[in-house]
Design an enzyme around this catalytic site. Structure first.
Site, PDB file in Angstrom:
ATOM      1  N   LYS A  62      41.305  33.582  15.186  1.00 35.78           N
ATOM      2  CA  LYS A  62      40.393  33.805  16.316  1.00 35.78           C
ATOM      3  C   LYS A  62      40.691  32.824  17.458  1.00 35.78           C
ATOM      4  N   GLY A  66      52.532  47.112   8.661  1.00 35.33           N
ATOM      5  CA  GLY A  66      51.111  47.218   8.319  1.00 35.33           C
ATOM      6  C   GLY A  66      50.235  47.157   9.557  1.00 35.33           C
ATOM      7  N   ALA A  67      49.576  48.275   9.886  1.00 31.13           N
ATOM      8  CA  ALA A  67      48.653  48.296  11.039  1.00 31.13           C
ATOM      9  C   ALA A  67      47.221  48.137  10.552  1.00 31.13           C
ATOM     10  N   GLU A  89      53.425  51.546  10.282  1.00 31.07           N
ATOM     11  CA  GLU A  89      52.317  51.760   9.348  1.00 31.07           C
ATOM     12  C   GLU A  89      52.645  52.955   8.447  1.00 31.07           C
ATOM     13  N   VAL A  92      58.928  51.867   5.158  1.00 26.98           N
ATOM     14  CA  VAL A  92      59.995  50.878   5.333  1.00 26.98           C
ATOM     15  C   VAL A  92      60.808  50.806   4.044  1.00 26.98           C
ATOM     16  N   VAL A 142      50.673  43.753   4.708  1.00 26.11           N
ATOM     17  CA  VAL A 142      50.421  45.013   3.975  1.00 26.11           C
ATOM     18  C   VAL A 142      49.300  44.857   2.951  1.00 26.11           C
ATOM     19  N   GLY A 143      48.433  43.883   3.171  1.00 30.60           N
ATOM     20  CA  GLY A 143      47.294  43.687   2.285  1.00 30.60           C
ATOM     21  C   GLY A 143      47.395  42.377   1.516  1.00 30.60           C
ATOM     22  N   ASP A 162      37.251  36.849  -2.614  1.00 23.95           N
ATOM     23  CA  ASP A 162      38.426  37.738  -2.641  1.00 23.95           C
ATOM     24  C   ASP A 162      38.943  37.978  -4.049  1.00 23.95           C
ATOM     25  N   HIS A 190      17.524  44.691  29.764  1.00 26.46           N
ATOM     26  CA  HIS A 190      18.443  45.299  30.723  1.00 26.46           C
ATOM     27  C   HIS A 190      18.915  44.239  31.704  1.00 26.46           C
TER      28      HIS A 190
HETATM   29  P1  FAD Z   1      39.967  31.658  -0.059  1.00 25.09           P
HETATM   30  O1  FAD Z   1      39.491  31.420   1.316  1.00 25.09           O
HETATM   31  O2  FAD Z   1      41.305  32.288  -0.229  1.00 25.09           O
HETATM   32  O3  FAD Z   1      39.939  30.244  -0.771  1.00 25.09           O
HETATM   33  C1  FAD Z   1      40.435  30.058  -2.050  1.00 25.09           C
HETATM   34  C2  FAD Z   1      40.861  28.621  -2.223  1.00 25.09           C
HETATM   35  O4  FAD Z   1      41.147  28.409  -3.593  1.00 25.09           O
HETATM   36  C3  FAD Z   1      42.127  28.263  -1.458  1.00 25.09           C
HETATM   37  O5  FAD Z   1      41.972  27.026  -0.803  1.00 25.09           O
HETATM   38  C4  FAD Z   1      43.191  28.161  -2.543  1.00 25.09           C
HETATM   39  O6  FAD Z   1      44.207  27.220  -2.240  1.00 25.09           O
HETATM   40  C5  FAD Z   1      42.352  27.685  -3.715  1.00 25.09           C
HETATM   41  N1  FAD Z   1      42.927  27.993  -5.030  1.00 25.09           N
HETATM   42  C6  FAD Z   1      43.531  29.137  -5.437  1.00 25.09           C
HETATM   43  N2  FAD Z   1      43.880  29.039  -6.733  1.00 25.09           N
HETATM   44  C7  FAD Z   1      43.466  27.823  -7.150  1.00 25.09           C
HETATM   45  C8  FAD Z   1      43.548  27.129  -8.393  1.00 25.09           C
HETATM   46  N3  FAD Z   1      44.085  27.692  -9.473  1.00 25.09           N
HETATM   47  N4  FAD Z   1      43.069  25.868  -8.466  1.00 25.09           N
HETATM   48  C9  FAD Z   1      42.495  25.279  -7.363  1.00 25.09           C
HETATM   49  N5  FAD Z   1      42.401  25.886  -6.180  1.00 25.09           N
HETATM   50  C10 FAD Z   1      42.871  27.140  -6.076  1.00 25.09           C
HETATM   51  N6  FAD Z   1      37.555  37.358   6.915  1.00 25.09           N
HETATM   52  C11 FAD Z   1      36.498  37.482   7.742  1.00 25.09           C
HETATM   53  O7  FAD Z   1      35.380  37.673   7.264  1.00 25.09           O
HETATM   54  N7  FAD Z   1      36.638  37.388   9.101  1.00 25.09           N
HETATM   55  C12 FAD Z   1      37.841  37.179   9.677  1.00 25.09           C
HETATM   56  O8  FAD Z   1      37.935  37.103  10.896  1.00 25.09           O
HETATM   57  C13 FAD Z   1      38.970  37.052   8.842  1.00 25.09           C
HETATM   58  N8  FAD Z   1      40.193  36.829   9.372  1.00 25.09           N
HETATM   59  C14 FAD Z   1      41.262  36.666   8.542  1.00 25.09           C
HETATM   60  C15 FAD Z   1      42.511  36.447   9.122  1.00 25.09           C
HETATM   61  C16 FAD Z   1      43.616  36.288   8.307  1.00 25.09           C
HETATM   62  C17 FAD Z   1      44.953  36.048   8.940  1.00 25.09           C
HETATM   63  C18 FAD Z   1      43.467  36.319   6.892  1.00 25.09           C
HETATM   64  C19 FAD Z   1      44.647  36.110   5.985  1.00 25.09           C
HETATM   65  C20 FAD Z   1      42.238  36.543   6.316  1.00 25.09           C
HETATM   66  C21 FAD Z   1      41.120  36.727   7.139  1.00 25.09           C
HETATM   67  N9  FAD Z   1      39.858  36.981   6.610  1.00 25.09           N
HETATM   68  C22 FAD Z   1      38.787  37.141   7.434  1.00 25.09           C
HETATM   69  C23 FAD Z   1      39.630  37.066   5.147  1.00 25.09           C
HETATM   70  C24 FAD Z   1      39.065  35.739   4.627  1.00 25.09           C
HETATM   71  O9  FAD Z   1      39.955  34.706   4.946  1.00 25.09           O
HETATM   72  C25 FAD Z   1      38.859  35.823   3.123  1.00 25.09           C
HETATM   73  O10 FAD Z   1      38.077  36.946   2.802  1.00 25.09           O
HETATM   74  C26 FAD Z   1      38.154  34.579   2.620  1.00 25.09           C
HETATM   75  O11 FAD Z   1      38.905  33.423   2.919  1.00 25.09           O
HETATM   76  C27 FAD Z   1      37.922  34.652   1.115  1.00 25.09           C
HETATM   77  O12 FAD Z   1      37.272  33.491   0.710  1.00 25.09           O
HETATM   78  P2  FAD Z   1      37.416  32.922  -0.781  1.00 25.09           P
HETATM   79  O13 FAD Z   1      36.588  31.695  -0.814  1.00 25.09           O
HETATM   80  O14 FAD Z   1      37.182  34.001  -1.748  1.00 25.09           O
HETATM   81  O15 FAD Z   1      38.975  32.543  -0.912  1.00 25.09           O
HETATM   82  P1  NAD Z   2      44.917  45.644   5.342  1.00 25.88           P
HETATM   83  O1  NAD Z   2      44.585  46.219   4.038  1.00 25.88           O
HETATM   84  O2  NAD Z   2      43.846  45.492   6.358  1.00 25.88           O
HETATM   85  O3  NAD Z   2      46.073  46.505   6.033  1.00 25.88           O
HETATM   86  C1  NAD Z   2      47.314  46.706   5.427  1.00 25.88           C
HETATM   87  C2  NAD Z   2      47.967  47.902   6.095  1.00 25.88           C
HETATM   88  O4  NAD Z   2      49.306  47.956   5.663  1.00 25.88           O
HETATM   89  C3  NAD Z   2      47.311  49.230   5.697  1.00 25.88           C
HETATM   90  O5  NAD Z   2      47.058  49.979   6.861  1.00 25.88           O
HETATM   91  C4  NAD Z   2      48.337  49.882   4.792  1.00 25.88           C
HETATM   92  O6  NAD Z   2      48.324  51.283   4.871  1.00 25.88           O
HETATM   93  C5  NAD Z   2      49.629  49.311   5.355  1.00 25.88           C
HETATM   94  N1  NAD Z   2      50.735  49.272   4.411  1.00 25.88           N
HETATM   95  C6  NAD Z   2      50.710  48.930   3.101  1.00 25.88           C
HETATM   96  N2  NAD Z   2      51.962  48.970   2.575  1.00 25.88           N
HETATM   97  C7  NAD Z   2      52.789  49.330   3.597  1.00 25.88           C
HETATM   98  C8  NAD Z   2      54.196  49.522   3.699  1.00 25.88           C
HETATM   99  N3  NAD Z   2      54.999  49.339   2.641  1.00 25.88           N
HETATM  100  N4  NAD Z   2      54.714  49.902   4.885  1.00 25.88           N
HETATM  101  C9  NAD Z   2      53.909  50.077   5.971  1.00 25.88           C
HETATM  102  N5  NAD Z   2      52.567  49.893   5.932  1.00 25.88           N
HETATM  103  C10 NAD Z   2      52.018  49.523   4.764  1.00 25.88           C
HETATM  104  O7  NAD Z   2      45.620  44.245   5.023  1.00 25.88           O
HETATM  105  P2  NAD Z   2      45.990  43.002   5.944  1.00 25.88           P
HETATM  106  O8  NAD Z   2      46.041  43.396   7.368  1.00 25.88           O
HETATM  107  O9  NAD Z   2      47.159  42.380   5.297  1.00 25.88           O
HETATM  108  O10 NAD Z   2      44.739  42.068   5.749  1.00 25.88           O
HETATM  109  C11 NAD Z   2      44.331  41.698   4.432  1.00 25.88           C
HETATM  110  C12 NAD Z   2      42.860  41.548   4.356  1.00 25.88           C
HETATM  111  O11 NAD Z   2      42.457  40.323   4.950  1.00 25.88           O
HETATM  112  C13 NAD Z   2      42.053  42.596   5.103  1.00 25.88           C
HETATM  113  O12 NAD Z   2      41.925  43.791   4.386  1.00 25.88           O
HETATM  114  C14 NAD Z   2      40.749  41.902   5.255  1.00 25.88           C
HETATM  115  O13 NAD Z   2      40.041  42.015   4.051  1.00 25.88           O
HETATM  116  C15 NAD Z   2      41.169  40.474   5.484  1.00 25.88           C
HETATM  117  N6  NAD Z   2      41.195  40.198   6.933  1.00 25.88           N
HETATM  118  C16 NAD Z   2      40.036  40.338   7.622  1.00 25.88           C
HETATM  119  C17 NAD Z   2      40.030  40.097   8.978  1.00 25.88           C
HETATM  120  C18 NAD Z   2      38.758  40.279   9.736  1.00 25.88           C
HETATM  121  O14 NAD Z   2      37.713  40.359   9.107  1.00 25.88           O
HETATM  122  N7  NAD Z   2      38.782  40.336  11.056  1.00 25.88           N
HETATM  123  C19 NAD Z   2      41.183  39.728   9.635  1.00 25.88           C
HETATM  124  C20 NAD Z   2      42.345  39.623   8.903  1.00 25.88           C
HETATM  125  C21 NAD Z   2      42.330  39.844   7.542  1.00 25.88           C
END
Ligand code: FAD
Ligand code: NAD
Length: 474
Positions: free
Chosen positions: A58, A188-189, A211, A245, A277-278, A319, A451
């Protein structure tokens, strides 16, 4: 260390929030986290969300938005900004500063709540014994009456495009680019592809997103998804749908991506590639064979509606378990589990978790779409209102998008809302609140909205359910 009541594995928004709530309820808590901070490799509480997810993405979205508006959005206001330039290094440093400030904020909160921490990788064994390989060397084993597994998720890697931190990037790598790539390829879109694609497109990169699915944004109704797609294409995001891909080859000049597009074989040359891609649950290596905790075929830790794993005293959240992979969902589950451990009635309503994609326009939704309701045999009525007809949207110059509201045909109960437009991330909470209180579209229609505000578009969409919107012809 005095006797522990709770060990939390993972210091992300699930784990750290659970720890604070448990400490508030009088528990002695230890958090074990494995994340190595960017600055010195030390403990950096906040998990994926704070270090390489929600917050840094962000920060970059905001910086790139300002730059883009300076170049293209201010002329009509009579504001000239000639010779605007972007310094990506400074932008990244600002982002790192925000992350570091928040890491320190959580550490401070832990101190205030007397929460202990260990920096290392933990594994759960039988009888809630947690074995920890410490990052500074050595091992330790601890146990407590309760353990919360909050290890989060990791990005899915494509076998033919392993992350190398330089050319082929995951979510962490793309947040640290210190120069604008000439051509950025994205596989991945989804949420990350659209958000990070937007960042680098706004800063001047050519961005091509491949995508696999034939349609963009399948979580939305088609009419709304098409609105968003049209805006992204206007911004120059080259989104190619229905692409499989097959190979990624490294060449002297960068990368060559080979993919199947319908019945054609095509190639894409780029100098950086983001693979988004997830994500998959980080359950590998987390559970000893004697832990008793079950994991499903996709690696998610199995839990019931209250995040209980079925093993006495062992819980799992965020997660790592079923449901949307979102930070606020993880945090709510953390609070609910801490409260359940303390004998209170904690609960999370998974059907009422809002989603937001922080593109421009923002995209937000909650509950059911019209299509999902139809698939479940639920009869609906819907109402929508375009931001182009909102005085406030016009005043701020952000008229793209609309509000769409879905209500039960018979009871009028609000079932869902989708918003594409300015401040959608904030506006969606009007729907979340209404749904939480079992409200109806008529409730929203009868509430006086200030408003001129963007929220009036929700009011008008609610009136439109009953074909009585004021600022839209029938
Ligand atoms: P995590 O945040 O993944 O935290 C898990 C922690 O556990 C990590 O620090 C990891 O190192 C640690 N860990 C793992 N295994 C072990 C182990 N065996 N021993 C000790 N520690 C360990 N979500 C939103 O709601 N809004 C957003 O705008 C948003 N933007 C995102 C943007 C990106 C680029 C990404 C990748 C994700 C985004 N997400 C967003 C998703 C969000 O980050 C996750 O849903 C969230 O962080 C999950 O929280 P969590 O506590 O389950 O796990
Ligand atoms: P995503 O699931 O949102 O999107 C993955 C996309 O990749 C899908 O549209 C899928 O159809 C496509 N895909 C999968 N395999 C493919 C392939 N082989 N070739 C082409 N396209 C392919 O996953 P992400 O963008 O990696 O994000 C992961 C997760 O992190 C999100 O689902 C969300 O839960 C979290 N996240 C949340 C936010 C937010 O809340 N603003 C921001 C970033 C990430």
């Amino acid at each position: 260390m005095s006797a522990l009541d709770l060990i939390v594995i993972g210091g992300g928004p699930g784990g750290y929030v659970a720890a604070i709530r448990a400490a508030q309820l009088g528990m002695k808590v230890l958090v074990v986290d494995a994340f190595r901070g960017k600055r010195n490799g030390g403990l950096a509480l906040g998990g994926t969300c704070l270090n390489v997810g929600c917050i840094p993405s962000k920060a970059l979205l905001d910086s790139s938005h300002h730059f883009h508006r300076l170049l293209h959005g201010f002329g009509e206001h009579g504001i000239q900004a000639d010779n605007a330039r972007i310094d990506p290094k400074r932008m990244i440093a600002r982002k790192d500063g925000i992350v570091a400030q928040l890491n320190a904020g959580i550490a401070q909160l832990f101190k205030a709540h007397r929460i202990e921490t260990l920096h290392g990788r933990a594994k759960l064994h039988g009888d809630r014994r947690v074995r920890i390989a410490l990052h500074d060397g050595g091992q330790t084993e601890l146990s407590a009456p309760h353990v919360i597994l909050a290890a989060g998720s990791v990005p899915v890697e494509l076998p033919f495009a392993p992350f190398d931190g330089e050319l082929i990037l995951d979510n962490a790598g793309i947040l640290d680019l210190e120069e604008v790539p000439r051509r950025l390829g994205v596989i991945g879109a989804g949420v990350i592809g659209l958000e990070m694609g937007s960042v680098w497109r706004r800063l001047g990169a050519e961005v091509v997103i491949l995508e696999a699915l034939p349609e963009l944004l399948p979580a939305l109704d088609r009419d709304m998804a098409r609105l968003a797609e049209r805006e992204f294409r206007k911004q120059g995001l080259d989104i190619r749908l229905g692409c499989r891909v097959e190979a990624v080859e490294k060449e002297a000049s960068g990368l060559c991506i080979r993919y199947q597009h319908g019945d054609r074989k095509e190639t894409l040359e780029c100098d950086r590639l983001l693979v988004a891609v997830g994500r998959k649950p980080a359950s590998a290596g987390l559970l000893g064979e004697d832990s008793g905790v079950r994991v499903d075929a996709r690696g998610f830790v199995e839990v019931d509606a209250h995040c209980f794993t079925g093993v006495d005293g062992v819980w799992a959240i965020g997660d790592l378990v079923r449901g949307p992979m979102l930070a606020h969902k993880a945090s709510e589950e953390g609070i609910a589990v801490a409260e359940r451990i303390a004998g209170l009635p904690g609960h999370v309503e998974l059907d009422q978790i809002p989603w937001v994609i922080y593109t421009d326009p923002e995209i937000a939704w909650v509950g059911l779409t019209e299509k999902q309701a139809a698939e479940r045999g639920i009869p609906t009525r819907s109402g929508s209102f375009p931001f182009a007809a909102s005085g406030r949207a016009l005043a701020i110059g952000e008229t793209a998008g609309a509000v769409k509201l879905i209500a039960h045909e018979k009871t009028d109960r609000l079932l869902g809302m989708q918003i594409i437009g300015p401040q959608a991330s904030e506006l969606i909470h009007e729907a979340v609140l209404t749904m939480a209180f079992h409200g109806s579209s008529e409730d929203l229609a009868r509430i006086c909205h200030a408003h001129p505000t963007l929220a009036e578009a929700i009011h008008e969409a609610a009136l439109a359910v009953d074909r009585r919107a004021i600022h839209k012809a029938r």
